[in-house]
Design an enzyme around this catalytic site. Structure first.
Site, PDB file in Angstrom:
ATOM      1  N   ASP A 134       6.974 -11.614   0.955  1.00 53.89           N
ATOM      2  CA  ASP A 134       7.812 -12.593   0.257  1.00 53.89           C
ATOM      3  C   ASP A 134       7.071 -13.905   0.057  1.00 53.89           C
ATOM      4  OD1 ASP A 134       9.970 -10.827   0.223  1.00 53.89           O
ATOM      5  OD2 ASP A 134      10.724 -11.534   2.145  1.00 53.89           O
TER       6      ASP A 134
ATOM      7  N   ARG B 211       0.824  -1.221   0.000  1.00 54.61           N
ATOM      8  CA  ARG B 211       0.000   0.000   0.000  1.00 54.61           C
ATOM      9  C   ARG B 211       0.855   1.267   0.000  1.00 54.61           C
ATOM     10  NH1 ARG B 211      -4.527   1.253   4.664  1.00 54.61           N
ATOM     11  NH2 ARG B 211      -5.026   3.408   4.081  1.00 54.61           N
TER      12      ARG B 211
END
Length: 363
Positions: free
Chosen positions: A307, A238
């Site tokens: 990840d 974001r």
């Protein structure tokens, strides 16, 4: 945000924000048996992970008292743990899920590089794509963690890294290592941690290698999103999306417009916009939807959750999943990661069990 290469930025009417009401995907579109079949196919995939690798070091002690010198706890030494971090963390996630993984990146000529290489080999990852640049240190991120409290707490972090872009002889060697590693690979995943390894030139090399090998090309970007133009899938958080677009993302309309705009600008097959506890916004050929997080009540440490998401999405797409199915699997995996201290890599059976916890989960 500017891009250097991309497909057409013209958007059909169904891609315009507000044309269709955004759907909220609770995950019911993916049954447990379908999820298990996709996960089983991960073992057939060979993936190259390239980017800003580092060694994540945890110095752990037991909190005994407050220091008289400063308002900090005095810790009694317990142990030291080192894990592959940065771009090495999505590599570990992919390897734990059964994929054949080739790591490409840059390290220094130092003990930390030896430790990182050993950790990658122990995880079943091929580290031959790690280039040694004696002019820079291996990136090390050391965290001091206090035990003996209600829960382990990170009290300090010390980073040793060189953010100067990799260029010259090291840059050429890096591009050559990527080209070699991409031969026969199903996917190339670029992990951008702003430590100088991922550059516009490296992304050009990744696009070239993907075209030559026919590999899926994905990225987890921390800014510099224009570098990833022409990639198949781009994930961004974001804050980085807001910074790239130059405006805040607060409302659902903000997120929808951002995801669609980034997809059009980058010419991507899909853009994944991570929203933390609000889930993931997905813009792809099917339109726009929000995939909610699998876990918001048991968050212990958010390190490495992104990840996990990009590793699982990359493997799932290689295994034949739709973008919707890939994100559902990835969010379930990330829900497991945030329950654990530091970088964590969930197993396939744990992901299926996590999906089974959903209301109305179907076998």
């Amino acid at each position: 945000m500017t891009t250097t290469t991309a497909g057409s930025t013209d958007r059909p009417s169904e891609d315009r924000p507000g044309h269709n009401r955004p759907s909220r995907d609770g995950g019911d579109a993916l049954t447990l048996s379908a999820a298990a079949r996709i996960l089983e196919r991960f073992a057939r995939q060979t993936v190259v992970v390239v980017g800003d690798v580092c060694l994540d070091e945890y110095v752990i002690g037991r909190a005994e008292r407050m220091s008289r010198e400063a308002p900090v706890p005095v810790l009694a030494w317990r142990r030291r743990v080192c894990l592959p971090g940065g771009a090495a963390n999505p590599a570990v996630n992919a390897a734990v899920l059964g994929a054949h993984v080739r790591q490409v990146g840059v390290v220094g000529d130092d003990a930390a590089a030896d430790e990182l290489r050993s950790a990658l080999v122990a995880a079943g990852i091929d580290p031959t794509g790690l280039i040694v640049d004696p002019l820079r240190p291996t990136t090390v991120k050391m965290r001091v963690v206090a035990e003996g409290l209600s829960a382990p707490q990170q009290v300090a972090r010390i980073d040793r890294q060189e953010r100067r872009p990799v260029d010259g002889a090291a840059g050429r060697a890096l591009g050559e290592a990527l080209a070699r590693a991409a031969d026969g690979a199903a996917a190339i995943l670029v992990s951008h941690y702003r430590s100088g390894v991922v550059t516009a030139e490296l992304c050009d090399a990744a696009r070239s290698a993907a075209r030559k090998s026919g590999a899926l090309l994905t990225a987890d970007g921390q800014g510099d999103l224009g570098w990833f133009a022409g990639f198949d899938v781009v994930r961004v958080g974001r804050a980085d999306a807001a910074a790239s677009l130059g405006r805040p993302l607060d409302t659902e309309a903000d997120f929808e417009l951002a995801a669609r705009e980034l997809r059009a600008a980058l010419g991507a097959r899909a853009v994944l916009l991570g929203r933390g506890a609000q889930g993931t916004s997905v813009a792809d050929a099917e339109g726009y939807r929000v995939v909610p997080p699998a876990n918001v009540s048991e968050v212990f440490d958010v390190t490495g959750a992104g990840d996990t998401v990009i590793a699982v999405v990359t493997l799932a797409l290689c295994a034949g999943a739709t973008p919707r199915e890939a994100v559902i699997l990835a969010n379930a995996a990330a829900g497991l990661t945030v329950r654990r201290l530091g970088n964590a890599a969930p197993r396939a059976d744990e992901i299926v069990a996590e999906l089974a916890r959903r209301p109305n989960a179907e076998a």
